[in-house]
Enzyme design. Structure first.
Site, PDB file in Angstrom:
ATOM      1  N   GLY A   1       3.875   5.094 -16.076  1.00  0.00           N
ATOM      2  CA  GLY A   1       5.076   5.813 -15.657  1.00  0.00           C
ATOM      3  C   GLY A   1       5.218   7.139 -16.382  1.00  0.00           C
ATOM      4  O   GLY A   1       4.640   7.347 -17.451  1.00  0.00           O
TER       5      GLY A   1
ATOM      6  N   LEU B 209       2.641   3.804  -6.358  1.00  0.00           N
ATOM      7  CA  LEU B 209       4.012   4.018  -5.906  1.00  0.00           C
ATOM      8  C   LEU B 209       4.541   5.383  -6.329  1.00  0.00           C
ATOM      9  O   LEU B 209       5.677   5.730  -6.030  1.00  0.00           O
ATOM     10  CB  LEU B 209       4.939   2.939  -6.490  1.00  0.00           C
ATOM     11  CG  LEU B 209       4.699   1.521  -6.019  1.00  0.00           C
ATOM     12  CD1 LEU B 209       5.475   0.543  -6.890  1.00  0.00           C
ATOM     13  CD2 LEU B 209       5.102   1.371  -4.573  1.00  0.00           C
ATOM     14  N   ALA B 210       3.739   6.152  -7.050  1.00  0.00           N
ATOM     15  CA  ALA B 210       4.197   7.420  -7.607  1.00  0.00           C
ATOM     16  C   ALA B 210       4.277   8.502  -6.537  1.00  0.00           C
ATOM     17  O   ALA B 210       3.405   8.605  -5.673  1.00  0.00           O
ATOM     18  CB  ALA B 210       3.259   7.864  -8.721  1.00  0.00           C
TER      19      ALA B 210
ATOM     20  N   PHE C  43      12.775   1.356  -9.101  1.00  0.00           N
ATOM     21  CA  PHE C  43      13.457   0.247  -8.439  1.00  0.00           C
ATOM     22  C   PHE C  43      12.478  -0.641  -7.670  1.00  0.00           C
ATOM     23  O   PHE C  43      12.415  -1.848  -7.883  1.00  0.00           O
ATOM     24  CB  PHE C  43      14.538   0.795  -7.511  1.00  0.00           C
ATOM     25  CG  PHE C  43      15.276  -0.272  -6.759  1.00  0.00           C
ATOM     26  CD1 PHE C  43      16.210  -1.063  -7.402  1.00  0.00           C
ATOM     27  CD2 PHE C  43      15.033  -0.487  -5.413  1.00  0.00           C
ATOM     28  CE1 PHE C  43      16.889  -2.064  -6.721  1.00  0.00           C
ATOM     29  CE2 PHE C  43      15.701  -1.479  -4.716  1.00  0.00           C
ATOM     30  CZ  PHE C  43      16.638  -2.268  -5.371  1.00  0.00           C
ATOM     31  N   ILE C  44      11.699  -0.050  -6.784  1.00  0.00           N
ATOM     32  CA  ILE C  44      10.737  -0.819  -5.988  1.00  0.00           C
ATOM     33  C   ILE C  44       9.607  -1.331  -6.877  1.00  0.00           C
ATOM     34  O   ILE C  44       9.196  -2.487  -6.795  1.00  0.00           O
ATOM     35  CB  ILE C  44      10.178   0.021  -4.817  1.00  0.00           C
ATOM     36  CG1 ILE C  44      11.296   0.319  -3.824  1.00  0.00           C
ATOM     37  CG2 ILE C  44       9.016  -0.689  -4.138  1.00  0.00           C
ATOM     38  CD1 ILE C  44      10.928   1.322  -2.755  1.00  0.00           C
TER      39      ILE C  44
ATOM     40  N   SER D 243       4.900   6.134   3.881  1.00  0.00           N
ATOM     41  CA  SER D 243       6.288   6.266   4.332  1.00  0.00           C
ATOM     42  C   SER D 243       6.310   6.270   5.852  1.00  0.00           C
ATOM     43  O   SER D 243       6.069   7.291   6.479  1.00  0.00           O
ATOM     44  CB  SER D 243       6.879   7.563   3.791  1.00  0.00           C
ATOM     45  OG  SER D 243       8.189   7.743   4.268  1.00  0.00           O
TER      46      SER D 243
ATOM     47  N   LYS E 142       2.003  12.644   2.771  1.00  0.00           N
ATOM     48  CA  LYS E 142       1.756  11.198   2.725  1.00  0.00           C
ATOM     49  C   LYS E 142       0.621  10.818   3.675  1.00  0.00           C
ATOM     50  O   LYS E 142      -0.268  10.040   3.321  1.00  0.00           O
ATOM     51  CB  LYS E 142       3.023  10.414   3.095  1.00  0.00           C
ATOM     52  CG  LYS E 142       4.051  10.348   1.998  1.00  0.00           C
ATOM     53  CD  LYS E 142       3.657   9.323   0.961  1.00  0.00           C
ATOM     54  CE  LYS E 142       4.807   8.953   0.048  1.00  0.00           C
ATOM     55  NZ  LYS E 142       4.463   7.875  -0.857  1.00  0.00           N
TER      56      LYS E 142
ATOM     57  N   TYR F 169       6.835  16.257   3.494  1.00  0.00           N
ATOM     58  CA  TYR F 169       6.617  14.997   2.774  1.00  0.00           C
ATOM     59  C   TYR F 169       5.737  14.066   3.611  1.00  0.00           C
ATOM     60  O   TYR F 169       4.759  13.501   3.115  1.00  0.00           O
ATOM     61  CB  TYR F 169       7.987  14.378   2.512  1.00  0.00           C
ATOM     62  CG  TYR F 169       8.023  13.004   1.888  1.00  0.00           C
ATOM     63  CD1 TYR F 169       8.210  12.852   0.520  1.00  0.00           C
ATOM     64  CD2 TYR F 169       7.939  11.856   2.667  1.00  0.00           C
ATOM     65  CE1 TYR F 169       8.306  11.590  -0.059  1.00  0.00           C
ATOM     66  CE2 TYR F 169       8.025  10.592   2.100  1.00  0.00           C
ATOM     67  CZ  TYR F 169       8.206  10.471   0.737  1.00  0.00           C
ATOM     68  OH  TYR F 169       8.292   9.223   0.186  1.00  0.00           O
TER      69      TYR F 169
ATOM     70  N   ASP G  15       1.319  11.227 -17.443  1.00  0.00           N
ATOM     71  CA  ASP G  15       1.246  11.871 -16.135  1.00  0.00           C
ATOM     72  C   ASP G  15       0.003  11.363 -15.409  1.00  0.00           C
ATOM     73  O   ASP G  15      -1.111  11.518 -15.903  1.00  0.00           O
ATOM     74  CB  ASP G  15       1.165  13.382 -16.332  1.00  0.00           C
ATOM     75  CG  ASP G  15       1.073  14.168 -15.046  1.00  0.00           C
ATOM     76  OD1 ASP G  15       0.974  13.568 -13.952  1.00  0.00           O
ATOM     77  OD2 ASP G  15       1.089  15.412 -15.124  1.00  0.00           O
TER      78      ASP G  15
END
Length: 161
Positions: free
Chosen positions: A39, A78-79, A19-20, A122, A151, A147, A58
């Protein structure tokens, strides 16, 4: 050195078919960049603009990554394999699924002489409870989940490369 095609910069967007990522890819194409998306799925989950190359693979596989980064002057990452909630269920999986591929990406981008690398982090999970608003990048980091810890660790690795 930034590889250019005419006046066009080649940008590789890892995870660019979500989406992003799809929204970002449209903006990059509109700015005149040549875009390659890497992707996980065999085909992009969303329609990508005409002219955007899609590579299925991958990004933890260094040979796939090398091919995607070939001649890229810019890289956008973005992965990410987990979300904050799943990171609580299995923090070791969160580390292993995200940290080695991200560090490998940084190494491959440096080897490919990418001019710019953008790591999407994030804010909420990295900074934790706000001491003051608005949050600045100098705000203390107090991750609130595995998470967020991973990050933040990736951010630290990015500063080293």
């Amino acid at each position: 050195a930034c590889a250019e095609k005419g006046d066009s910069v080649r940008t590789c967007v890892i995870g660019g078919a979500g989406f992003i990522g799809a929204a970002l890819v449209r903006l990059l194409v509109a700015s005149g960049r040549e875009v390659v998306v890497l992707g996980r799925r065999p085909q992009a989950a969303v329609a990508l603009p005409p002219g955007v190359a899609y590579i299925s693979g991958d990004y933890g596989d260094r040979s796939v990554l090398r091919g995607a980064l070939r001649a890229a002057g810019e890289v956008v990452d973005l992965a990410y394999a987990t979300v904050p909630q799943t990171s609580f269920v299995d923090p070791v999986f969160d580390i292993l699924a995200n940290l080695p591929p991200s560090v490998g990406l940084l190494q491959e981008a440096a080897e490919a002489a990418a001019r710019r690398v953008l790591i999407v982090s994030s804010g909420g999970t990295v900074y934790g409870k706000a001491l003051a608003l608005p949050l600045g990048e100098d705000h203390p980091t107090r991750p609130i989940s595995p998470y967020g810890i991973t990050k933040l660790t990736i951010e630290h690795y990015a500063r080293m490369v």
